[in-house]
Design a protein around this motif. Structure first.
Motif, PDB file in Angstrom:
ATOM      1  N   GLN A  10      29.508  23.961  38.744  1.00  0.00           N
ATOM      2  CA  GLN A  10      29.560  23.911  40.205  1.00  0.00           C
ATOM      3  C   GLN A  10      28.627  24.939  40.833  1.00  0.00           C
ATOM      4  N   ASP A  11      28.638  26.161  40.320  1.00  0.00           N
ATOM      5  CA  ASP A  11      27.761  27.197  40.872  1.00  0.00           C
ATOM      6  C   ASP A  11      26.296  26.799  40.749  1.00  0.00           C
ATOM      7  N   PHE A  12      25.964  26.164  39.619  1.00  0.00           N
ATOM      8  CA  PHE A  12      24.568  25.797  39.380  1.00  0.00           C
ATOM      9  C   PHE A  12      24.144  24.600  40.225  1.00  0.00           C
ATOM     10  N   THR A  13      24.955  23.557  40.236  1.00  0.00           N
ATOM     11  CA  THR A  13      24.558  22.333  40.932  1.00  0.00           C
ATOM     12  C   THR A  13      24.643  22.466  42.446  1.00  0.00           C
ATOM     13  N   GLU A  14      25.606  23.215  42.948  1.00  0.00           N
ATOM     14  CA  GLU A  14      25.797  23.310  44.398  1.00  0.00           C
ATOM     15  C   GLU A  14      24.993  24.435  45.035  1.00  0.00           C
ATOM     16  N   ASN A  15      24.809  25.540  44.294  1.00  0.00           N
ATOM     17  CA  ASN A  15      24.180  26.712  44.909  1.00  0.00           C
ATOM     18  C   ASN A  15      23.049  27.327  44.084  1.00  0.00           C
ATOM     19  N   ASN A  16      22.681  26.669  42.988  1.00  0.00           N
ATOM     20  CA  ASN A  16      21.621  27.181  42.115  1.00  0.00           C
ATOM     21  C   ASN A  16      21.903  28.613  41.662  1.00  0.00           C
ATOM     22  N   ARG A  17      23.163  28.899  41.373  1.00  0.00           N
ATOM     23  CA  ARG A  17      23.532  30.231  40.900  1.00  0.00           C
ATOM     24  C   ARG A  17      23.943  30.168  39.438  1.00  0.00           C
ATOM     25  N   ILE A  18      23.513  31.172  38.679  1.00  0.00           N
ATOM     26  CA  ILE A  18      23.967  31.336  37.303  1.00  0.00           C
ATOM     27  C   ILE A  18      24.444  32.776  37.156  1.00  0.00           C
ATOM     28  N   TYR A  19      25.743  32.931  36.955  1.00  0.00           N
ATOM     29  CA  TYR A  19      26.303  34.262  36.789  1.00  0.00           C
ATOM     30  C   TYR A  19      26.340  34.700  35.323  1.00  0.00           C
ATOM     31  N   LEU A  20      26.037  33.788  34.410  1.00  0.00           N
ATOM     32  CA  LEU A  20      25.927  34.162  33.007  1.00  0.00           C
ATOM     33  C   LEU A  20      24.724  35.091  32.857  1.00  0.00           C
ATOM     34  N   PRO A  21      24.855  36.191  32.128  1.00  0.00           N
ATOM     35  CA  PRO A  21      23.741  37.145  32.007  1.00  0.00           C
ATOM     36  C   PRO A  21      22.510  36.503  31.367  1.00  0.00           C
ATOM     37  N   GLN A  22      21.371  36.695  31.990  1.00  0.00           N
ATOM     38  CA  GLN A  22      20.134  36.128  31.460  1.00  0.00           C
ATOM     39  C   GLN A  22      19.833  36.660  30.064  1.00  0.00           C
ATOM     40  N   ALA A  23      20.163  37.924  29.816  1.00  0.00           N
ATOM     41  CA  ALA A  23      19.933  38.501  28.490  1.00  0.00           C
ATOM     42  C   ALA A  23      20.727  37.762  27.425  1.00  0.00           C
ATOM     43  N   ASP A  24      21.931  37.319  27.773  1.00  0.00           N
ATOM     44  CA  ASP A  24      22.751  36.591  26.806  1.00  0.00           C
ATOM     45  C   ASP A  24      22.241  35.159  26.619  1.00  0.00           C
ATOM     46  N   LEU A  25      21.734  34.549  27.686  1.00  0.00           N
ATOM     47  CA  LEU A  25      21.127  33.227  27.521  1.00  0.00           C
ATOM     48  C   LEU A  25      19.976  33.306  26.517  1.00  0.00           C
ATOM     49  N   THR A  26      19.162  34.336  26.656  1.00  0.00           N
ATOM     50  CA  THR A  26      18.049  34.510  25.723  1.00  0.00           C
ATOM     51  C   THR A  26      18.560  34.795  24.316  1.00  0.00           C
ATOM     52  N   ARG A  27      19.542  35.678  24.226  1.00  0.00           N
ATOM     53  CA  ARG A  27      20.093  36.072  22.918  1.00  0.00           C
ATOM     54  C   ARG A  27      20.627  34.870  22.141  1.00  0.00           C
ATOM     55  N   ALA A  81      39.047  47.012  36.255  1.00  0.00           N
ATOM     56  CA  ALA A  81      38.794  46.307  34.995  1.00  0.00           C
ATOM     57  C   ALA A  81      39.395  44.902  35.023  1.00  0.00           C
ATOM     58  N   ILE A  82      40.634  44.796  35.494  1.00  0.00           N
ATOM     59  CA  ILE A  82      41.303  43.500  35.539  1.00  0.00           C
ATOM     60  C   ILE A  82      40.606  42.558  36.522  1.00  0.00           C
ATOM     61  N   CYS A  83      40.265  43.077  37.689  1.00  0.00           N
ATOM     62  CA  CYS A  83      39.625  42.227  38.704  1.00  0.00           C
ATOM     63  C   CYS A  83      38.248  41.751  38.236  1.00  0.00           C
ATOM     64  N   SER A  84      37.496  42.635  37.589  1.00  0.00           N
ATOM     65  CA  SER A  84      36.190  42.227  37.062  1.00  0.00           C
ATOM     66  C   SER A  84      36.349  41.150  36.001  1.00  0.00           C
ATOM     67  N   ALA A  85      37.343  41.314  35.134  1.00  0.00           N
ATOM     68  CA  ALA A  85      37.595  40.301  34.102  1.00  0.00           C
ATOM     69  C   ALA A  85      37.951  38.963  34.735  1.00  0.00           C
ATOM     70  N   LEU A  86      38.802  38.981  35.748  1.00  0.00           N
ATOM     71  CA  LEU A  86      39.188  37.742  36.418  1.00  0.00           C
ATOM     72  C   LEU A  86      37.992  37.083  37.106  1.00  0.00           C
ATOM     73  N   GLN A  87      37.100  37.912  37.666  1.00  0.00           N
ATOM     74  CA  GLN A  87      35.909  37.343  38.298  1.00  0.00           C
ATOM     75  C   GLN A  87      35.025  36.655  37.261  1.00  0.00           C
ATOM     76  N   LEU A  88      34.848  37.301  36.100  1.00  0.00           N
ATOM     77  CA  LEU A  88      34.045  36.692  35.047  1.00  0.00           C
ATOM     78  C   LEU A  88      34.676  35.384  34.562  1.00  0.00           C
ATOM     79  N   ILE A  89      35.992  35.383  34.413  1.00  0.00           N
ATOM     80  CA  ILE A  89      36.692  34.160  34.004  1.00  0.00           C
ATOM     81  C   ILE A  89      36.472  33.057  35.047  1.00  0.00           C
ATOM     82  N   ASN A  90      36.510  33.426  36.311  1.00  0.00           N
ATOM     83  CA  ASN A  90      36.240  32.459  37.374  1.00  0.00           C
ATOM     84  C   ASN A  90      34.828  31.892  37.263  1.00  0.00           C
ATOM     85  N   PHE A  91      33.873  32.755  36.943  1.00  0.00           N
ATOM     86  CA  PHE A  91      32.502  32.269  36.740  1.00  0.00           C
ATOM     87  C   PHE A  91      32.452  31.236  35.616  1.00  0.00           C
ATOM     88  N   LEU A  92      33.192  31.494  34.541  1.00  0.00           N
ATOM     89  CA  LEU A  92      33.182  30.581  33.396  1.00  0.00           C
ATOM     90  C   LEU A  92      33.800  29.231  33.764  1.00  0.00           C
TER      91      LEU A  92
END
Length: 200
Positions: A145-162, A129-140
């Motif tokens: 950087q993730d988007f511009t350098e690697n075209n990655r979006i770790y934000l959930p697509q369902a939440d973008l729509t919501r 639980a702690i490691c997953s939370a830290l990974q999500l915080i790292n994504f935030l």
């Protein structure tokens, strides 16, 4: 860290750092990146089969794994995460993100617990639980950087729509009410995981 754990942790870090670089660094095409990651999987299989290895990182890693009885699957899981970094650029919902964290972050906490002989079922569950939370915080922290350098979006697509957030928000560095609500939701996800990991 206790002195006895510094060397094994440095070896595990060397393994993870170099494999992560295969996924992210340099100018390799995706096929080359996946081939290099497959070689690391093959080295892990060689360790399991007790075969001779001529790669320095894996010579040291084999010794650490044997000495501390570390589960090999956790190292394979990390390779899976790096492979996903090459092949998967979007995540449909928060469960999809947590599934990625199961490979990218949780194995690190589990390896540390095994090194410390503290790998009880409850500790492993809370560590996940702690490691997953830290990974999500790292994504935030690394959205742009993730988007511009690697075209990655770790934000959930369902939440973008919501929350009516588009990829243009990231591209244009648009910080509005919709984007604020999206990030607030991600923080809530991370907070929930953190409190679960904190339970006595």
């Amino acid at each position: 860290m206790p002195k006895r754990l510094r060397q094994p942790i440095s070896v595990i870090y060397a393994f993870a750092r170099t494999a992560d670089d295969f996924a992210d660094e340099g100018d390799w095409d995706p096929e080359t990146r996946l081939t290099k990651l497959k070689q690391y999987d093959d080295y892990l299989d060689a360790i399991e089969s007790d075969k001779s290895i001529d790669q320095p990182i894996f010579i040291a890693l084999a010794d650490v794994i044997k000495k501390h009885q570390l589960p090999l699957q956790l190292f394979h899981d990390l390779i899976t995460a790096f492979r996903l970094d090459v092949t998967k650029k979007r995540y449909k919902d928060i469960d999809d993100v947590w599934d990625y964290c199961r490979y990218s972050a949780n194995p690190v906490g589990r390896l540390l617990l095994h090194l410390m002989n503290a790998d009880s079922p409850q500790n492993l569950e809370q560590s996940d639980a702690i490691c997953s939370a830290l990974q999500l915080i790292n994504f935030l922290q690394d959205i742009e950087q993730d988007f511009t350098e690697n075209n990655r979006i770790y934000l959930p697509q369902a939440d973008l729509t919501r929350f009516a957030v588009s990829e243009a928000h990231i591209r244009e560095k648009r910080s509005d009410t919709e984007f604020y609500q999206l990030i607030k939701q991600q923080i809530a996800y991370a907070r929930e995981k953190m409190f679960f990991g904190k339970r006595s």
